[in-house]
Design an enzyme around this catalytic site. Sequence first.
Site, PDB file in Angstrom:
ATOM      1  N   LYS A 115       0.818  -1.283   0.047  1.00  0.00           N
ATOM      2  CA  LYS A 115       0.075   0.056   0.002  1.00  0.00           C
ATOM      3  C   LYS A 115       0.745   1.319   0.041  1.00  0.00           C
ATOM      4  O   LYS A 115       0.455   2.462  -0.682  1.00  0.00           O
ATOM      5  CB  LYS A 115      -1.007   0.049   1.271  1.00  0.00           C
ATOM      6  CG  LYS A 115      -2.077  -1.046   1.167  1.00  0.00           C
ATOM      7  CD  LYS A 115      -3.262  -0.586   1.979  1.00  0.00           C
ATOM      8  CE  LYS A 115      -4.384  -1.647   1.489  1.00  0.00           C
ATOM      9  NZ  LYS A 115      -5.514  -1.619   2.605  1.00  0.00           N
ATOM     10  N   LYS A 198      -4.443  -9.261  -7.199  1.00  0.00           N
ATOM     11  CA  LYS A 198      -5.810  -9.604  -6.440  1.00  0.00           C
ATOM     12  C   LYS A 198      -6.870  -8.831  -6.878  1.00  0.00           C
ATOM     13  O   LYS A 198      -6.585  -7.710  -7.106  1.00  0.00           O
ATOM     14  CB  LYS A 198      -5.161  -9.240  -4.936  1.00  0.00           C
ATOM     15  CG  LYS A 198      -5.963  -9.686  -3.839  1.00  0.00           C
ATOM     16  CD  LYS A 198      -5.492  -9.335  -2.614  1.00  0.00           C
ATOM     17  CE  LYS A 198      -6.115  -8.039  -2.206  1.00  0.00           C
ATOM     18  NZ  LYS A 198      -5.827  -7.521  -0.980  1.00  0.00           N
ATOM     19  N   LYS A 201     -10.420  -3.357  -4.182  1.00  0.00           N
ATOM     20  CA  LYS A 201     -11.177  -1.943  -4.422  1.00  0.00           C
ATOM     21  C   LYS A 201     -10.270  -0.940  -5.209  1.00  0.00           C
ATOM     22  O   LYS A 201     -10.883  -0.040  -5.671  1.00  0.00           O
ATOM     23  CB  LYS A 201     -11.426  -1.365  -2.908  1.00  0.00           C
ATOM     24  CG  LYS A 201     -12.576  -2.530  -2.301  1.00  0.00           C
ATOM     25  CD  LYS A 201     -12.552  -1.900  -1.026  1.00  0.00           C
ATOM     26  CE  LYS A 201     -13.429  -2.831  -0.123  1.00  0.00           C
ATOM     27  NZ  LYS A 201     -13.303  -2.817   1.497  1.00  0.00           N
TER      28      LYS A 201
HETATM   29  P1  ADP Z   1      -9.814  -4.894   0.877  1.00  0.00           P
HETATM   30  O1  ADP Z   1      -9.516  -3.331   0.746  1.00  0.00           O
HETATM   31  O2  ADP Z   1      -8.641  -5.765   0.851  1.00  0.00           O
HETATM   32  O3  ADP Z   1     -11.125  -5.035   0.091  1.00  0.00           O
HETATM   33  P2  ADP Z   1     -11.327  -5.238   3.247  1.00  0.00           P
HETATM   34  O4  ADP Z   1     -10.954  -4.755   4.638  1.00  0.00           O
HETATM   35  O5  ADP Z   1     -12.569  -4.720   2.830  1.00  0.00           O
HETATM   36  O6  ADP Z   1     -10.157  -4.886   2.580  1.00  0.00           O
HETATM   37  O7  ADP Z   1     -11.471  -6.886   2.973  1.00  0.00           O
HETATM   38  C1  ADP Z   1     -12.345  -7.684   3.821  1.00  0.00           C
HETATM   39  C2  ADP Z   1     -12.048  -8.974   3.914  1.00  0.00           C
HETATM   40  O8  ADP Z   1     -12.119  -9.376   2.520  1.00  0.00           O
HETATM   41  C3  ADP Z   1     -10.987  -9.440   4.457  1.00  0.00           C
HETATM   42  O9  ADP Z   1     -10.982 -10.812   5.106  1.00  0.00           O
HETATM   43  C4  ADP Z   1     -10.199  -9.941   3.099  1.00  0.00           C
HETATM   44  O10 ADP Z   1      -9.109 -10.969   3.410  1.00  0.00           O
HETATM   45  C5  ADP Z   1     -11.276 -10.292   2.158  1.00  0.00           C
HETATM   46  N1  ADP Z   1     -10.683 -10.094   0.858  1.00  0.00           N
HETATM   47  C6  ADP Z   1     -10.301  -8.818   0.248  1.00  0.00           C
HETATM   48  N2  ADP Z   1      -9.885  -9.024  -1.109  1.00  0.00           N
HETATM   49  C7  ADP Z   1     -10.138 -10.446  -1.435  1.00  0.00           C
HETATM   50  C8  ADP Z   1      -9.833 -11.047  -2.462  1.00  0.00           C
HETATM   51  N3  ADP Z   1      -9.531 -10.691  -3.651  1.00  0.00           N
HETATM   52  N4  ADP Z   1     -10.094 -12.693  -2.417  1.00  0.00           N
HETATM   53  C9  ADP Z   1     -10.498 -13.178  -1.247  1.00  0.00           C
HETATM   54  N5  ADP Z   1     -10.605 -12.420  -0.151  1.00  0.00           N
HETATM   55  C10 ADP Z   1     -10.472 -11.134  -0.152  1.00  0.00           C
END
Ligand code: ADP
Length: 336
Positions: A115, A198, A201
């Site tokens: 990040k 990955k 968002k």
């Molecule tokens: P992010 O900004 O990575 O979306 P969040 O705090 O909203 O962060 O993530 C919430 C949950 O979603 C966490 O448990 C995270 O491990 C899971 N997560 C985020 N992106 C992915 C992905 N691409 N595949 C699987 N799980 C994910």
Amino acid sequence: MEKITKRILSGVQPSGDLHLGNYLGAIKNFVSLQKEFECFFCVVDLHAITVWQDPKILKQKTREVAAAFIASGIDPDKNTLFVQSQVPQHAQLAWIFNCVARMGWLNRMTQFKDKAGKNSENVSVGLFSYPTLMAADILIYLATHVPVGEDQKQHLELTRDIAQKFNNDFNTDIFPIPEPLILGEATRVMSLRDGLKKMSKSDPSDYSRIMLSDSEEEIIKKIKKAKTDPMPLPDNLEDAKNRPEAINLLTIYAALNDQEIGTVISEYGGKEFSQFKNDLGELASSKLSPISVEMNKLLQDEKYLDSVIIKGKERAINIADPVLNKIYQIIGLFRG
Ligand code: ADP
Ligand code: TRP
């Protein structure tokens, strides 16, 4: 204090629109775990502000995550669903953990490196100490299990290290050593534009991810446009593993349909992507659009949604406050 054996805490940031990775990696698993565990599900707004958030929309994004939890099937009466900043004990314990965790531990965190990128002198201190707040989220409830996507594994290991060091330093066994629950076929959903990145968002391309708020047409279109290679679908797992875009779509199919990836490969192996993408588009829209319809309904009933969040705050504080008191006593902080 009585020993807790089956308590879950997990959190999702209100930092943007929720996507399929958040759903399959986290929220879908929360729904099945609520039967077996006492659960605390938290919208982690204090984590979101480690990077800039527009004050005009943060509150709405917070409601959206709460609505997504409920719309996906989390029962707000049975579980504690709340907003992190409403429970000050998280931030209080995070400070204590800032004094327990070591610089070297935090310096190893890959999420920070990703990040911060080349900008590491100029990001917030909060982004660096983010994992100590996450450890506090978990340990203030003495949670024993933490369902997350694969990307959070390292933060969970740090949480375990903090719990262990605190217990050793103060000769106590107050903190459990929490177990990560990285469940299902889709623990790391990849971008639809690049099978090595990955799904996230922050990707500038809308076509890289499916949002929970996408319409059926959008979902189908995004899957049709998803990047693939020119060969037919792989007919065994070993080959699939060398084809990142193929294995990502197969994994998404398996997770949405509650199947094992091997079953999906035996059904579609050797077939053309066009047919598979049609079926995946239909499957994804049939599973996700009821959630987005329900989310929109909930978001129109602000009074109900806010009442759920307030009830959650009270329940959360009832657990968190006595734990914090005990921790203050253990450390020897002045209690008057
Ligand atoms: P992010 O900004 O990575 O979306 P969040 O705090 O909203 O962060 O993530 C919430 C949950 O979603 C966490 O448990 C995270 O491990 C899971 N997560 C985020 N992106 C992915 C992905 N691409 N595949 C699987 N799980 C994910
Ligand atoms: N760090 C997690 C993420 O980016 C979100 C999070 C904050 C979390 N606190 C948590 C997840 C506690 C599990 C438990 O996805």
